[in-house]
Design an enzyme around this catalytic site. Structure first.
Site, PDB file in Angstrom:
ATOM      1  N   CYS A  96      32.139  50.430  25.557  1.00 25.61           N
ATOM      2  CA  CYS A  96      33.233  50.729  24.614  1.00 25.61           C
ATOM      3  C   CYS A  96      32.705  51.312  23.300  1.00 25.61           C
ATOM      4  O   CYS A  96      32.272  52.463  23.277  1.00 25.61           O
ATOM      5  CB  CYS A  96      34.051  49.477  24.381  1.00 25.61           C
ATOM      6  SG  CYS A  96      35.699  49.812  23.772  1.00 25.61           S
ATOM      7  N   ARG A 130      46.748  51.496  21.642  1.00 25.11           N
ATOM      8  CA  ARG A 130      45.577  50.683  22.029  1.00 25.11           C
ATOM      9  C   ARG A 130      45.711  50.374  23.503  1.00 25.11           C
ATOM     10  O   ARG A 130      46.706  49.803  23.954  1.00 25.11           O
ATOM     11  CB  ARG A 130      45.486  49.423  21.177  1.00 25.11           C
ATOM     12  CG  ARG A 130      44.321  48.505  21.530  1.00 25.11           C
ATOM     13  CD  ARG A 130      43.924  47.585  20.395  1.00 25.11           C
ATOM     14  NE  ARG A 130      43.169  48.325  19.391  1.00 25.11           N
ATOM     15  CZ  ARG A 130      41.840  48.490  19.470  1.00 25.11           C
ATOM     16  NH1 ARG A 130      41.157  48.009  20.483  1.00 25.11           N
ATOM     17  NH2 ARG A 130      41.222  49.172  18.533  1.00 25.11           N
ATOM     18  N   HIS A 195      34.906  45.879  29.433  1.00 23.17           N
ATOM     19  CA  HIS A 195      34.385  44.612  28.916  1.00 23.17           C
ATOM     20  C   HIS A 195      34.569  43.538  29.991  1.00 23.17           C
ATOM     21  O   HIS A 195      35.030  43.817  31.099  1.00 23.17           O
ATOM     22  CB  HIS A 195      35.212  44.171  27.694  1.00 23.17           C
ATOM     23  CG  HIS A 195      35.008  44.977  26.464  1.00 23.17           C
ATOM     24  ND1 HIS A 195      33.889  44.883  25.666  1.00 23.17           N
ATOM     25  CD2 HIS A 195      35.810  45.898  25.893  1.00 23.17           C
ATOM     26  CE1 HIS A 195      34.021  45.701  24.640  1.00 23.17           C
ATOM     27  NE2 HIS A 195      35.161  46.329  24.738  1.00 23.17           N
TER      28      HIS A 195
HETATM   29  N1  GLN Z   1      36.593  50.564  17.808  1.00 24.71           N
HETATM   30  C1  GLN Z   1      36.616  51.257  19.106  1.00 24.71           C
HETATM   31  C2  GLN Z   1      38.052  51.503  19.618  1.00 24.71           C
HETATM   32  O1  GLN Z   1      38.955  50.794  19.228  1.00 24.71           O
HETATM   33  C3  GLN Z   1      35.858  50.452  20.142  1.00 24.71           C
HETATM   34  C4  GLN Z   1      36.529  49.112  20.460  1.00 24.71           C
HETATM   35  C5  GLN Z   1      35.684  48.235  21.378  1.00 24.71           C
HETATM   36  O2  GLN Z   1      34.445  48.286  21.388  1.00 24.71           O
HETATM   37  N2  GLN Z   1      36.366  47.369  22.185  1.00 24.71           N
HETATM   38  O3  GLN Z   1      38.242  52.381  20.443  1.00 24.71           O
END
Ligand code: GLN
Length: 244
Positions: A96, A130, A195
């Site tokens: 990520c 998101r 993740h």
């Molecule tokens: N900040 C980045 C995003 O929101 C990565 C987030 C993360 O590592 N889960 O895309």
């Protein structure tokens, strides 16, 4: 070559900053799957201000934009060395936020662009949604073919040139929710949005990485002795979501 005479070195880059959603589980998996085969593991945490030294595997976890800013500067300062490592076929895994920094840049909302280290030909821009949820994706080089995990990102990553997707999304959003790609690969540099943490649920990919790292270190293909992965693969199968 018997596995008992083998050694592998692993670096965890910036664990105090990029280690979201238990990404440390990826390091634990790599270590244990080597130790269970009596492969000696040299391990090093690299923190802000440390100089990154030569290793066989480099891992970078995920994190929020703020933590990415700190890490981006540190990685960019050592970009030339890391590029040389990539070209020496070292294995990289970025999750990520760490994956985003493997590309040319990450453009957050209403903030300065973060320089990436261009280990792969990709870029990331902040999206308006998101992406949160379970992901099932399919590779063309693993058995089982599937990769499973959990995504939580607003960044949209786009691959270019010789950088290929790690897998094709079957359930979830992956790189950008548009082109059905998940993750990226160039040489032995891998990135993924998964993740969970990623490798405990995808032990076949952990072994794929370890074999690549051993080939880089010893200059020959080394096939790992299979482990009893019934529990891990039953978990993997239970996490495969069907696109209905
Ligand atoms: N900040 C980045 C995003 O929101 C990565 C987030 C993360 O590592 N889960 O895309």
């Amino acid at each position: 070559m018997g596995e008992k005479n083998l050694k592998i070195s692993i670096a965890h880059l910036y664990p105090k900053l990029l280690n979201l959603y238990g990404d440390i589980g990826n390091i634990i998996t790599l270590k244990k799957r080597c130790e269970w085969r009596y492969i000696e593991v040299e391990f090093e945490n690299i923190n802000i201000g440390d100089s990154i030294k030569e290793h066989d595997i480099y891992f970078v976890g995920g994190g929020q934009d703020k933590q990415q800013e700190e890490v981006a500067d540190e990685l960019y300062r050592q970009k030339d060395f890391l590029t040389e490592e990539r070209d020496r076929n070292a294995v990289f895994l970025g999750i990520c936020g760490g994956y985003q920094l493997f590309g040319h840049y990450y453009q957050p909302h209403n903030k300065d662009r973060l320089n990436g280290i261009s280990l792969m030909d990709a870029y990331t821009v902040a999206g308006n949604t998101r992406f949160i949820g379970n992901v099932t994706a399919r590779t063309d080089f693993l058995e089982p073919q599937t990769l499973v995990g959990f995504e939580n990102h607003s960044g949209l990553t786009f691959l270019q040139g010789e950088t290929k997707p790690l897998a094709t999304v079957e359930v979830g959003n992956g790189n950008n929710g548009k082109d059905k790609t998940e993750g990226g690969r160039y040489k032995n540099v891998f990135g993924t949005y998964l993740h969970g943490s990623f490798l405990p649920k995808n032990p076949h990919f952990a072994d794929y990485m370890i074999e690549l790292a051993l080939e880089k270190r010893y200059g020959e293909k080394i096939t790992l002795t299979p482990l009893d992965d019934k529990l891990e693969l039953d978990t993997h199968k239970a996490l495969i979501h069907k696109a209905y």
